[in-house]
Design a protein around this motif. Structure first.
Motif, short mmCIF file in Angstrom:
data_model
loop_
_atom_site.label_atom_id
_atom_site.label_comp_id
_atom_site.label_asym_id
_atom_site.label_seq_id
_atom_site.Cartn_x
_atom_site.Cartn_y
_atom_site.Cartn_z
N ARG A 289 -36.34 -4.03 -48.21
CA ARG A 289 -36.32 -2.89 -49.13
C ARG A 289 -35.04 -2.89 -49.97
NH1 ARG A 289 -34.60 2.30 -46.51
NH2 ARG A 289 -36.32 1.89 -45.09
N GLU B 214 -43.23 3.33 -45.92
CA GLU B 214 -42.17 2.43 -46.39
C GLU B 214 -42.30 2.18 -47.89
OE1 GLU B 214 -38.87 0.51 -46.69
OE2 GLU B 214 -39.50 1.45 -44.82
N LYS C 93 -40.68 4.72 -50.15
CA LYS C 93 -39.21 4.70 -50.25
C LYS C 93 -38.70 3.80 -51.36
CE LYS C 93 -38.66 5.55 -45.29
NZ LYS C 93 -38.24 4.97 -44.00
#
Length: 303
Positions: free
Chosen positions: A169, A191, A194
């Protein structure tokens, strides 16, 4: 922002099944775009079409130039990981990156990616000893090794442990700030939320929403759940008074803040103790459920 990827009126049929049905959208430079939808909705077919890996009707352009099954020059600017990384078991991870790396400063670029993805401890080991997560990291590194302007990733978090997910990420966010564009398909919605700044929702081969996570979540009202000393009796009393509630839980979609005060005041006047009030704002997962499966996600009414 300039347009990095443009998809216009794509159609693809497998026998009687229409995998892509007049699909059109644009991805701007530096965006991180999430591609989401149920299994079999056409996401992987779309990614393969964007990479010229399959024949489709319609047009795909990367930085304004066409990409087709027989014309791939623009793919020099694209990094990709579709389904599973192509890994040779008897080569080391470092060998893979060295084999795929073009141009100058290969070692510096490899070392930077290995550091960013936390692969230092095993990058010189043969890939046959790699776990699923290690192979996935190597596949992502291979997609990024030549500094692409556009990166297409299909389920990049597959097999990664929580720490590795954070590393990937952070690397995606770092590269996006440098102008790299990402199109990412993932089922790990918590996820994905985000990292993305735009969202394309797919279902049955069609784009059903082209939006941002904030716009999607904001289009659904907040759900309120009130805990009382007798929830079943409270629901019955509310329903008898014209409020729409399920049978066992005081739960409703909030029209505005005054609605909550009206319900609480009514419950107290009827002799119920209000023990807790929980406001449940929409996240990406709940918003998608409401969009794609409105009947299944409905719980209670609007007070």
């Amino acid at each position: 922002m300039t347009t990095e990827l443009k998809v216009s009126h794509l159609n693809k049929k497998y026998r009687t099944k229409k995998a892509l049905d007049d699909v059109s959208f644009e991805v701007k430079s530096g965006q991180i775009v999430g591609l989401v939808g149920p299994n079999g909705s056409g996401k992987t077919t779309l990614m393969k079409a964007a990479l010229g890996l399959i024949k489709v009707d319609g047009e795909v352009e990367i930085q304004g130039d066409p990409v087709t099954f027989s014309k791939h020059k623009q793919l020099e600017k694209v990094g990709q990981l579709i389904e599973y990384p192509a890994i040779y078991p008897f080569l080391t991870g470092y060998d893979h990156l060295k084999m795929f790396a073009d141009g100058k400063n290969q070692k510096a670029r490899i070392d930077e990616l290995v550091q960013d993805l936390g692969m230092q401890d095993y990058i010189k080991n043969r890939a046959k000893s790699y776990s699923l997560g290690m192979k996935q990291k190597l596949g992502i590194a291979m997609a990024l090794i030549n500094n692409p302007s556009l990166v297409i990733l299909d389920e990049p978090m597959n097999g990664l442990d929580p720490h590795a997910v954070i590393e990937v990420r952070q690397l995606i966010q770092k590269l996006a700030k440098q102008g790299v564009t990402f199109l990412i398909s993932s089922h790990i919605l918590s996820e994905l939320e985000k990292v993305i700044d735009h969202l394309i929702i797919f279902n049955e081969g069609k784009v059903v929403r082209d939006t941002t996570p904030q716009e999607l979540n904001g289009s659904y009202k907040i759900r309120v759940v009130i805990k009382t000393n007798d929830d079943r009796a409270a629901c019955e009393t509310l329903n008898n008074a014209g409020f729409k509630m399920p049978k066992t839980k005081v739960s409703f979609l909030l029209k505005d803040e005054t609605t909550l005060a009206v319900v609480i005041k009514f419950l107290v006047e009827q002799g119920f103790d209000v023990l807790d009030v929980d406001k449940q704002a929409s996240d990406l997962e709940s918003s998608l459920m409401k969009l794609l499966y409105p009947n299944e996600s409905a719980q209670g009414g609007e007070a």
